[in-house]
Scaffold this active site. Structure first.
Site, short mmCIF file in Angstrom:
data_model
loop_
_atom_site.label_atom_id
_atom_site.label_comp_id
_atom_site.label_asym_id
_atom_site.label_seq_id
_atom_site.Cartn_x
_atom_site.Cartn_y
_atom_site.Cartn_z
CE1 TYR A 1 -6.70 -38.22 -7.38
CE2 TYR A 1 -8.46 -39.39 -6.27
CZ TYR A 1 -7.31 -38.62 -6.22
OH TYR A 1 -6.78 -38.26 -5.00
CG HIS B 1 -7.33 -32.41 -4.97
ND1 HIS B 1 -7.74 -33.13 -6.07
CD2 HIS B 1 -6.25 -33.08 -4.49
CE1 HIS B 1 -6.95 -34.17 -6.25
NE2 HIS B 1 -6.02 -34.14 -5.32
#
Length: 310
Positions: free
Chosen positions: A57, A126
């Site tokens: 992010y 992830h």
């Protein structure tokens, strides 16, 4: 509402309890540091003590800003999640994946520095699609060791598609599932049923399907991080029409629907401003009449097997 107030669920073997509501700190578009920090501070003021982030992010920016906002907040007063396996966004627009032991170690150490902490409560793998063999042979043994050392308290995977974790789900303490169980789509229902039977908590993220269930089916509404296609805009329009007949906001119905799923222990709201977070939190307190859910089922807009608020 009963679903919003459900007691914290225990996850893993180290006494960690999942708060019912969390803030996801993914950066979407141009969000200033001041706005990011203000959103996190607003979450704290509203009693939110659960934060989810990732190196991906903003290429580490979300972690840095979360670390800034949490500076001075007692570490034992909140639950902190981050992710490993994607070091950053690639220069060509792809992702820089690395599930090797060395890559995961490097990713984890960078996250600790950016967040200004010595431990992570839940560490997610992830989006490990295509890396199952390496996850089993390298990643999981490494992070399981960290769990025993107290560097992390639970091992999870953060995914958009549950099939990614099927080869190794039994090695996980919980799973973060984004976008596949919402008012707009319930394709993850069989997966959620299996996790509930296994006693493995699921964290529900992407509750608004990247925006369309929060903004409504307006022009430019987003689904799965891109502009929503016409069939989904039409389905969202039909959902909104039924909600309007019962004087319920579409976004509030979206929150209450996911909250009613017994396999989902926590609701992770991705918000880029205090106003967005306020809308999501308002959904946890909203009342939805039983007739709303009856009408949505009659209209064929809900899976008949999906639980609804009572």
């Amino acid at each position: 509402m009963e679903h919003a107030e459900r007691k914290a669920v225990r996850v893993g073997r180290h006494g960690l309890r999942l708060p019912r509501v969390g803030l996801g700190t993914g950066l979407h578009g141009e969000v200033s540091e001041a706005q990011s920090v203000a959103t996190i501070e607003h979450a704290l003021a509203c009693g939110v003590r659960f934060f989810d982030t990732a190196p991906l992010y903003g290429n580490g920016l979300a972690e840095e800003r979360l670390g800034i906002a949490l500076r001075g907040v007692p570490r034992d007063s909140y639950v902190l999640n981050t992710k490993v396996g994607i070091l950053s966004g690639g220069v060509t627009g792809g992702y820089d994946y690395d599930f090797s032991a060395a890559g995961v170690q490097r990713c984890f150490e960078r996250s600790l520095r950016r967040l200004g902490t010595e431990r992570i409560d839940i560490l997610h793998l992830h989006e490990p699609e295509g890396f199952a063999e390496q996850v089993l042979s390298e990643t999981l043994p490494l992070v399981a060791g960290w769990r025993e050392q107290g560097l992390i308290r639970a091992v999870s995977a953060g995914v958009n598609h549950w099939a990614m974790v099927e080869p190794f789900v039994d090695h996980l303490d919980c799973v973060l599932l984004a976008g596949r169980y919402t008012l707009l789509e319930q394709t993850a229902l069989p997966f959620l049923d299996r996790q509930r039977q296994a006693g493995r908590p699921v964290l529900g993220a992407g509750i608004f399907n990247s925006g369309i269930l929060a903004t409504g089916p307006r022009a430019g509404a987003r689904y799965n991080y891109t502009p929503a296609p016409s069939p989904l805009l039409e389905r969202a329009r039909r959902l909104q029409e039924v909600c309007a007949r019962h004087a319920v906001e579409l976004a509030h119905a979206a929150v209450q629907f996911v909250a009613a799923q017994p396999a989902i222990a926590s609701l992770i709201f991705g918000a880029c401003s205090p106003a967005e977070l306020g809308q999501a939190l308002a959904g946890t307190r909203a009342a939805t009449p039983p007739a709303l859910w009856t009408d949505l089922r009659t209209a064929g807009l809900l899976d008949p097997a999906a639980p609804v608020p009572t």
